[in-house]
Design a protein around this motif. Structure first.
Motif, PDB file in Angstrom:
ATOM      1  N   LYS A   6      -5.818  12.725  -4.493  1.00  0.00           N
ATOM      2  CA  LYS A   6      -5.589  13.270  -3.154  1.00  0.00           C
ATOM      3  C   LYS A   6      -4.552  12.412  -2.440  1.00  0.00           C
ATOM      4  O   LYS A   6      -4.618  11.183  -2.474  1.00  0.00           O
ATOM      5  CB  LYS A   6      -6.901  13.310  -2.367  1.00  0.00           C
ATOM      6  CG  LYS A   6      -6.745  13.859  -0.944  1.00  0.00           C
ATOM      7  CD  LYS A   6      -6.679  12.753   0.088  1.00  0.00           C
ATOM      8  CE  LYS A   6      -6.347  13.244   1.481  1.00  0.00           C
ATOM      9  NZ  LYS A   6      -6.365  12.146   2.472  1.00  0.00           N
ATOM     10  N   GLY A   8      -2.773  11.666   1.188  1.00  0.00           N
ATOM     11  CA  GLY A   8      -2.933  11.861   2.630  1.00  0.00           C
ATOM     12  C   GLY A   8      -1.605  12.080   3.347  1.00  0.00           C
ATOM     13  O   GLY A   8      -0.528  12.029   2.733  1.00  0.00           O
ATOM     14  N   GLY A   9      -1.706  12.326   4.648  1.00  0.00           N
ATOM     15  CA  GLY A   9      -0.557  12.691   5.468  1.00  0.00           C
ATOM     16  C   GLY A   9       0.637  11.748   5.377  1.00  0.00           C
ATOM     17  O   GLY A   9       1.783  12.196   5.239  1.00  0.00           O
ATOM     18  N   THR A 172      -3.711   6.696  -0.191  1.00  0.00           N
ATOM     19  CA  THR A 172      -3.378   6.644   1.221  1.00  0.00           C
ATOM     20  C   THR A 172      -2.326   5.559   1.470  1.00  0.00           C
ATOM     21  O   THR A 172      -1.573   5.222   0.560  1.00  0.00           O
ATOM     22  CB  THR A 172      -4.672   6.453   2.065  1.00  0.00           C
ATOM     23  OG1 THR A 172      -4.326   6.408   3.431  1.00  0.00           O
ATOM     24  CG2 THR A 172      -5.437   5.200   1.672  1.00  0.00           C
ATOM     25  N   ASP A 173      -2.271   5.032   2.702  1.00  0.00           N
ATOM     26  CA  ASP A 173      -1.231   4.049   3.009  1.00  0.00           C
ATOM     27  C   ASP A 173      -1.749   2.609   2.978  1.00  0.00           C
ATOM     28  O   ASP A 173      -1.038   1.689   3.372  1.00  0.00           O
ATOM     29  CB  ASP A 173      -0.571   4.372   4.362  1.00  0.00           C
ATOM     30  CG  ASP A 173      -1.586   4.533   5.481  1.00  0.00           C
ATOM     31  OD1 ASP A 173      -2.785   4.280   5.239  1.00  0.00           O
ATOM     32  OD2 ASP A 173      -1.190   4.915   6.590  1.00  0.00           O
ATOM     33  N   GLY A 176      -6.768   0.202  -0.583  1.00  0.00           N
ATOM     34  CA  GLY A 176      -8.203   0.185  -0.864  1.00  0.00           C
ATOM     35  C   GLY A 176      -9.003   0.023   0.406  1.00  0.00           C
ATOM     36  O   GLY A 176      -8.467   0.132   1.519  1.00  0.00           O
ATOM     37  N   TYR A 178     -10.952  -2.253   2.876  1.00  0.00           N
ATOM     38  CA  TYR A 178     -10.938  -3.653   3.308  1.00  0.00           C
ATOM     39  C   TYR A 178     -12.183  -3.975   4.140  1.00  0.00           C
ATOM     40  O   TYR A 178     -12.882  -3.068   4.600  1.00  0.00           O
ATOM     41  CB  TYR A 178      -9.674  -3.931   4.153  1.00  0.00           C
ATOM     42  CG  TYR A 178      -8.433  -4.142   3.324  1.00  0.00           C
ATOM     43  CD1 TYR A 178      -7.834  -3.068   2.660  1.00  0.00           C
ATOM     44  CD2 TYR A 178      -7.866  -5.412   3.191  1.00  0.00           C
ATOM     45  CE1 TYR A 178      -6.693  -3.268   1.888  1.00  0.00           C
ATOM     46  CE2 TYR A 178      -6.725  -5.612   2.433  1.00  0.00           C
ATOM     47  CZ  TYR A 178      -6.143  -4.542   1.777  1.00  0.00           C
ATOM     48  OH  TYR A 178      -5.023  -4.743   1.013  1.00  0.00           O
ATOM     49  N   ASP A 181     -10.326  -2.795   9.233  1.00  0.00           N
ATOM     50  CA  ASP A 181      -9.000  -2.186   9.251  1.00  0.00           C
ATOM     51  C   ASP A 181      -7.924  -3.282   9.185  1.00  0.00           C
ATOM     52  O   ASP A 181      -7.795  -4.075  10.108  1.00  0.00           O
ATOM     53  CB  ASP A 181      -8.846  -1.359  10.538  1.00  0.00           C
ATOM     54  CG  ASP A 181      -7.575  -0.515  10.515  1.00  0.00           C
ATOM     55  OD1 ASP A 181      -6.629  -0.873   9.783  1.00  0.00           O
ATOM     56  OD2 ASP A 181      -7.531   0.492  11.244  1.00  0.00           O
ATOM     57  N   ARG A 183      -4.962  -3.227   9.702  1.00  0.00           N
ATOM     58  CA  ARG A 183      -3.969  -3.168  10.784  1.00  0.00           C
ATOM     59  C   ARG A 183      -4.464  -3.896  12.026  1.00  0.00           C
ATOM     60  O   ARG A 183      -3.675  -4.227  12.909  1.00  0.00           O
ATOM     61  CB  ARG A 183      -3.668  -1.713  11.141  1.00  0.00           C
ATOM     62  CG  ARG A 183      -2.957  -1.006  10.018  1.00  0.00           C
ATOM     63  CD  ARG A 183      -2.608   0.424  10.366  1.00  0.00           C
ATOM     64  NE  ARG A 183      -2.517   1.194   9.136  1.00  0.00           N
ATOM     65  CZ  ARG A 183      -1.510   1.112   8.286  1.00  0.00           C
ATOM     66  NH1 ARG A 183      -0.482   0.331   8.543  1.00  0.00           N
ATOM     67  NH2 ARG A 183      -1.514   1.809   7.171  1.00  0.00           N
ATOM     68  N   ALA A 207     -14.185   3.896  10.532  1.00  0.00           N
ATOM     69  CA  ALA A 207     -13.134   3.519   9.568  1.00  0.00           C
ATOM     70  C   ALA A 207     -12.600   4.790   8.928  1.00  0.00           C
ATOM     71  O   ALA A 207     -13.192   5.317   8.014  1.00  0.00           O
ATOM     72  CB  ALA A 207     -13.706   2.599   8.492  1.00  0.00           C
ATOM     73  N   LYS A 208     -11.476   5.306   9.416  1.00  0.00           N
ATOM     74  CA  LYS A 208     -11.070   6.657   9.001  1.00  0.00           C
ATOM     75  C   LYS A 208     -10.470   6.722   7.598  1.00  0.00           C
ATOM     76  O   LYS A 208     -10.048   7.795   7.164  1.00  0.00           O
ATOM     77  CB  LYS A 208     -10.095   7.237  10.020  1.00  0.00           C
ATOM     78  CG  LYS A 208      -8.771   6.492  10.073  1.00  0.00           C
ATOM     79  CD  LYS A 208      -7.804   7.210  10.982  1.00  0.00           C
ATOM     80  CE  LYS A 208      -6.477   6.476  10.963  1.00  0.00           C
ATOM     81  NZ  LYS A 208      -5.381   7.269  11.449  1.00  0.00           N
TER      82      LYS A 208
HETATM   83  P1  ADP Z   1      -4.562   9.498   5.183  1.00  0.00           P
HETATM   84  O1  ADP Z   1      -3.531  10.070   6.101  1.00  0.00           O
HETATM   85  O2  ADP Z   1      -3.983   9.073   3.876  1.00  0.00           O
HETATM   86  O3  ADP Z   1      -5.776  10.358   5.040  1.00  0.00           O
HETATM   87  P2  ADP Z   1      -5.874   7.811   7.123  1.00  0.00           P
HETATM   88  O4  ADP Z   1      -4.936   7.443   8.232  1.00  0.00           O
HETATM   89  O5  ADP Z   1      -6.857   8.895   7.363  1.00  0.00           O
HETATM   90  O6  ADP Z   1      -5.006   8.106   5.835  1.00  0.00           O
HETATM   91  O7  ADP Z   1      -6.667   6.503   6.674  1.00  0.00           O
HETATM   92  C1  ADP Z   1      -5.989   5.325   6.300  1.00  0.00           C
HETATM   93  C2  ADP Z   1      -6.084   4.284   7.402  1.00  0.00           C
HETATM   94  O8  ADP Z   1      -7.440   3.868   7.579  1.00  0.00           O
HETATM   95  C3  ADP Z   1      -5.371   2.994   7.129  1.00  0.00           C
HETATM   96  O9  ADP Z   1      -4.006   3.076   7.485  1.00  0.00           O
HETATM   97  C4  ADP Z   1      -6.137   1.962   7.949  1.00  0.00           C
HETATM   98  O10 ADP Z   1      -5.449   1.623   9.147  1.00  0.00           O
HETATM   99  C5  ADP Z   1      -7.422   2.671   8.321  1.00  0.00           C
HETATM  100  N1  ADP Z   1      -8.634   1.890   8.051  1.00  0.00           N
HETATM  101  C6  ADP Z   1      -9.657   1.752   8.925  1.00  0.00           C
HETATM  102  N2  ADP Z   1     -10.609   0.969   8.424  1.00  0.00           N
HETATM  103  C7  ADP Z   1     -10.207   0.603   7.188  1.00  0.00           C
HETATM  104  C8  ADP Z   1     -10.793  -0.222   6.158  1.00  0.00           C
HETATM  105  N3  ADP Z   1     -11.996  -0.794   6.301  1.00  0.00           N
HETATM  106  N4  ADP Z   1     -10.095  -0.383   5.009  1.00  0.00           N
HETATM  107  C9  ADP Z   1      -8.890   0.220   4.842  1.00  0.00           C
HETATM  108  N5  ADP Z   1      -8.295   0.986   5.777  1.00  0.00           N
HETATM  109  C10 ADP Z   1      -8.936   1.191   6.938  1.00  0.00           C
END
Ligand code: ADP
Ligand code: ASP
Ligand code: MG
Length: 402
Positions: A6, A8-9, A172-173, A176, A178, A181, A183, A207-208
């Motif tokens: 999959k 993501g955006g 995704t971006d 894995g 973490y 987040d 960021r 945590a999205k």
């Molecule tokens: P996609 O567009 O690929 O579906 P999302 O933006 O929905 O991606 O999810 C990816 C984002 O989730 C990351 O850029 C990160 O900032 C955020 N995120 C929040 N919590 C976590 C975590 N525990 N581990 C990794 N990423 C996390």
């Protein structure tokens, strides 16, 4: 192996990135695997479409929104398939309906009822790469439905479960899952493995990185779920798996932050039996997801009631609350709050975890407004201006960078 991937955006956010995804798929195909790839809309696209709709209506019909929003993922799936075909790889793109995804008729948050995998199997037999538009299905009335924000994760997991794929990789971006987040806390550490239950808590607490319902489904169908990056596909990601597959169980595995929370305060509520029941029944009937609830000790037959709801439900909540205006002195809605949570299966068997969280907040002079706990999590409502600071403080107090 049969792999469901999959993207993501952000991973399909530009034409160059769609080409990058095509390259990842080509490599996996060249290694001899069968591939079903689920794609999201290009980043920002879904929000843009919602914005367009709001130009014409404050509350557009859900059925029309679904027609509109599902178009985003169809664009990317077709583009990716066009690219692959042109580069000598037989591929075919399917909408959710064509991929056999049947849902109930709860438009904009439909639940998958079953997946008819016949068409997918025929295309796999013909050795085609299958590209599926994520986030959507079809109701029994034959209308297009969508699966809720972040729903392409669910499409991928549900297909992987239904067709018994060997693995479901969510690109995704970040590379894995973490400890929080990355960021917000650059010292966050990547986990090799995390249990379904912990991931479920982290996801539902904000945590999205994976949609909550996709993790629920992965657990139910026992899908080998991997979170990894399309920007560094050579790096191994994080495996989301059964608790018994994880040898070393950390006390705390992660910190989650949810800024989409509103605190509703009902002051001087008549303290009579049945009042809480009627308030929360009314909220439940309006489909509002009430999270944390506190009631103070009554003084002079009156009590204060505080609870939290998702930001998106504010207007409906205000509507529902009108019925209770005569039972309370006043009701206020505070949007400047957030929920920060500590998650870990180790909490089940250890004491002092909560105390540590509270002292981390105290050290930073952050006032905790509401607390709630369960077997494997502690959540706190605090002022939104302390959101990032609290995440870093908690990450630090449990030494999650080590
Ligand atoms: P996609 O567009 O690929 O579906 P999302 O933006 O929905 O991606 O999810 C990816 C984002 O989730 C990351 O850029 C990160 O900032 C955020 N995120 C929040 N919590 C976590 C975590 N525990 N581990 C990794 N990423 C996390
Ligand atoms: N495009 C949808 C969203 O932005 C679904 C997804 O990306 O998973 O929510
Ligand atoms: Mg997502």
């Amino acid at each position: 192996m049969l792999k469901v991937l999959k993207f993501g955006g952000t991973s399909v956010g530009t034409l160059e990135r769609i080409q990058n995804v095509a390259n990842i798929i080509k490599k996996i195909k060249d290694e001899g695997h069968d591939v079903i790839a689920v794609v999201s809309a290009m980043s920002g696209e879904t929000n843009k479409l919602i914005e367009y709709a709001s130009h014409f209506a404050k509350k557009p019909k859900d059925i029309e929104l679904d027609m509109l929003l599902s178009s985003g993922e169809r664009v990317t799936s077709a583009l990716l398939s066009i690219a692959l075909n042109e580069q000598g790889y037989e591929s075919i793109s399917y909408s959710g309906r064509e991929a056999g995804i049947v849902t109930n008729d709860e438009h904009t948050k439909a639940r998958i009822e079953h997946i008819n995998t016949d068409k997918l199997k025929v295309s796999l037999k013909k050795n085609k790469i299958i590209i599926v538009a994520g986030f959507q299905g079809v109701s029994s009335e034959g209308r297009i439905t969508t699966l809720g924000r972040g729903g392409s994760d669910l499409t991928a997991v549900a297909i992987a479960g239904a067709i018994k794929a060997d693995v479901c990789e969510i690109y995704t971006d970040v590379d894995g899952i973490y400890t929080t987040d990355p960021r917000i806390e650059p010292k966050a550490r990547k986990l090799d493995k995390i249990s379904y239950d912990e991931m479920l808590e982290l996801a539902s607490l904000g945590a999205k990185v994976l949609q909550t319902r996709s993790v629920e489904m992965a657990k139910k169908l026992n899908v080998n779920l991997v979170s990894r990056s399309s920007f560094t596909p050579e790096v191994e990601g994080t495996l989301i798996t059964k608790e018994e597959n994880i040898m070393e169980k950390p006390l705390v595995s992660g910190i989650a932050l949810d800024k989409n929370q509103i605190r509703v305060g009902m002051y001087k509520v008549k303290d009579t039996p049945g009042i809480a029941a009627s308030i929360f029944t009314a909220l439940a009937n309006a489909n509002i997801n009430v999270d944390m609830i506190v009631q103070t000790v009554a003084v002079d037959g009156k009590t204060d009631l505080d609870f939290t709801i998702p930001t998106a439900d504010l207007e409906i909540c205000q509507e529902v609350m009108k019925v209770f205006e005569n039972d309370v002195e006043n009701i206020d809605y505070n949007e400047d709050v957030c929920k920060v949570s500590v998650v870990g299966v180790g909490m089940k068997s250890h004491t002092g975890v909560a105390a540590k969280a509270f002292s981390a907040m105290a050290k930073e002079n952050i006032n905790i407004r509401i607390i709630s706990t369960s077997e494997i999590k502690i959540s706190m409502i605090i002022d939104e201006k302390y959101a990032e600071l609290s995440v870093r403080a908690l990450h630090d107090v449990y030494n999650l960078d080590k």
